[in-house]
Write a protein that holds these residues in place. Structure first.
Motif, PDB file in Angstrom:
ATOM      1  N   ALA A 214      -5.486   4.234  -5.710  1.00 53.13           N
ATOM      2  CA  ALA A 214      -5.927   5.514  -5.164  1.00 53.13           C
ATOM      3  C   ALA A 214      -6.658   5.317  -3.838  1.00 53.13           C
ATOM      4  O   ALA A 214      -6.493   6.114  -2.900  1.00 53.13           O
ATOM      5  N   GLN A 215      -7.442   4.268  -3.727  1.00 53.88           N
ATOM      6  CA  GLN A 215      -8.147   3.986  -2.479  1.00 53.88           C
ATOM      7  C   GLN A 215      -7.172   3.642  -1.357  1.00 53.88           C
ATOM      8  O   GLN A 215      -7.342   4.086  -0.217  1.00 53.88           O
ATOM      9  N   ALA A 216      -6.137   2.867  -1.668  1.00 56.68           N
ATOM     10  CA  ALA A 216      -5.141   2.519  -0.656  1.00 56.68           C
ATOM     11  C   ALA A 216      -4.451   3.768  -0.121  1.00 56.68           C
ATOM     12  O   ALA A 216      -4.208   3.890   1.093  1.00 56.68           O
ATOM     13  N   LEU A 217      -4.170   4.722  -0.993  1.00 54.32           N
ATOM     14  CA  LEU A 217      -3.555   5.975  -0.557  1.00 54.32           C
ATOM     15  C   LEU A 217      -4.545   6.801   0.267  1.00 54.32           C
ATOM     16  O   LEU A 217      -4.174   7.430   1.265  1.00 54.32           O
ATOM     17  N   ARG A 218      -5.778   6.801  -0.148  1.00 50.14           N
ATOM     18  CA  ARG A 218      -6.808   7.569   0.554  1.00 50.14           C
ATOM     19  C   ARG A 218      -6.998   7.046   1.973  1.00 50.14           C
ATOM     20  O   ARG A 218      -7.259   7.817   2.903  1.00 50.14           O
ATOM     21  N   ASP A 219      -6.811   5.747   2.167  1.00 49.94           N
ATOM     22  CA  ASP A 219      -7.000   5.139   3.486  1.00 49.94           C
ATOM     23  C   ASP A 219      -5.761   5.226   4.367  1.00 49.94           C
ATOM     24  O   ASP A 219      -5.824   4.886   5.558  1.00 49.94           O
ATOM     25  N   ALA A 220      -4.633   5.650   3.808  1.00 43.74           N
ATOM     26  CA  ALA A 220      -3.360   5.616   4.538  1.00 43.74           C
ATOM     27  C   ALA A 220      -3.301   6.700   5.606  1.00 43.74           C
ATOM     28  O   ALA A 220      -3.549   7.873   5.313  1.00 43.74           O
ATOM     29  N   VAL A 244      -6.193  13.538  -1.573  1.00 45.52           N
ATOM     30  CA  VAL A 244      -4.817  13.052  -1.700  1.00 45.52           C
ATOM     31  C   VAL A 244      -4.096  13.896  -2.749  1.00 45.52           C
ATOM     32  O   VAL A 244      -4.552  14.009  -3.896  1.00 45.52           O
ATOM     33  N   THR A 245      -2.953  14.458  -2.353  1.00 48.25           N
ATOM     34  CA  THR A 245      -2.158  15.298  -3.248  1.00 48.25           C
ATOM     35  C   THR A 245      -1.134  14.451  -3.996  1.00 48.25           C
ATOM     36  O   THR A 245      -0.446  13.628  -3.395  1.00 48.25           O
ATOM     37  N   TYR A 246      -1.057  14.671  -5.309  1.00 54.90           N
ATOM     38  CA  TYR A 246      -0.076  13.996  -6.157  1.00 54.90           C
ATOM     39  C   TYR A 246       0.908  15.044  -6.684  1.00 54.90           C
ATOM     40  O   TYR A 246       0.490  16.080  -7.220  1.00 54.90           O
ATOM     41  N   VAL A 247       2.190  14.748  -6.536  1.00 62.59           N
ATOM     42  CA  VAL A 247       3.256  15.674  -6.940  1.00 62.59           C
ATOM     43  C   VAL A 247       4.047  15.020  -8.061  1.00 62.59           C
ATOM     44  O   VAL A 247       4.525  13.893  -7.912  1.00 62.59           O
TER      45      VAL A 247
END
Length: 275
Positions: A214-220, A244-247
């Motif tokens: 989740a942190q890696a996605l937040r930093d992307a 961060v939105t998850y679909v």
């Protein structure tokens, strides 16, 4: 004397053998046998080549179909293809894993026989059912890499194996050592999308990697959203309350898919379609 003994006794083995051989395409002699005809191999690269042959201008809005978990829902696959082929302006279809039910190459071939009737290319990410038994080798033979990325138009797509339970939660799936560099660069694109099978909120995701993922996605930079299958029900939300939105997609069995439109830096619209 039994009928079988009579066949052997009178030298009539050849007709029986011929009968068995003529049906060889209908029989799976071993669940570990992932051999399929060449046309049903390396499908990821073949579909990427089809996609790149239909270029999208960098500033154009991108529309694609998102669905997941085809498994043994072959009738539903036919209906889905018929519906998607009526959608205007679609560039590709993404399947969020579980192409098969038992990790058999034959199942993957059967799904491909349905989806290759689409008027647009389709791409997949590996699901937990695709890894059952010898499924990992079968998926790699039929489709290709478990982790890969590509740029289409102004969007970078990153497809990553998140099936942690299938690796006994060994701390290596998802492969953050591969994923983080992928997320760090847009490779000339304006935005990016991550696609996997098991969402990080699910118990089949490696719990030790949930927060680092989740942190890696937040930093992307430029991340529009992260997309999953596995749950068989469509949802859209921000479970970590971090922006961060998850679909999550519906399964083929639910007879629903998403038409996703992305534009600008991180703008998107999602429409549910029943078929």
């Amino acid at each position: 004397m039994s009928p079988l003994f009579k066949l052997w006794h009178w030298g009539r083995v050849a007709p029986v053998a011929a009968l068995l051989l003529t049906g060889c395409d209908r029989l799976e002699f071993s669940p570990n046998d992932h051999r399929v005809p060449e046309e049903f191999t390396d499908l990821t690269q073949k579909n990427l080549a089809r996609l790149q042959a239909r270029p999208l201008a960098a500033a154009d809005t991108l529309r694609f179909v998102f669905t997941g978990d085809s498994q043994q829902f072959y009738d539903e696959a036919e209906a889905l293809v018929a519906s998607v082929n009526q959608q205007p302006g679609i560039a590709l279809l993404l399947v969020a894993g579980d192409i098969s039910d038992f990790g058999l190459a034959r199942e993957m071939r059967w799904v491909d026989e349905k989806l290759r009737k689409l008027t647009v290319p389709y791409l997949t990410v590996v699901g937990n059912h695709d890894l059952v038994g010898n499924g990992r080798a079968a998926y790699q033979h039929v489709f290709g890499a478990l982790n890969y990325s590509f740029v289409y138009g102004d969007t970078k797509f990153i497809l990553v194996d998140t099936n942690g339970r299938e690796y006994n939660f060994n701390g290596q799936v998802p492969d953050l050592g591969w994923l983080r560099p992928q997320l760090a660069t847009l490779d000339g694109a304006r935005r990016q999308v991550v696609v996997s099978h098991v969402p990080p909120t699910n118990s089949d995701f490696d719990p030790a990697l949930r927060l680092p993922y989740a942190q890696a996605l937040r930093d992307a930079p430029g991340l529009v959203f992260e997309m999953n299958g596995h749950n068989h029900q469509s949802t859209i939300g921000q479970p970590f309350n971090d922006g961060v939105t998850y679909v999550n997609s519906s399964a083929f069995s639910e007879r629903r898919y998403m038409v996703v439109t992305v534009w600008g830096d991180r703008e998107f619209r999602i429409k549910q379609v029943a078929f």
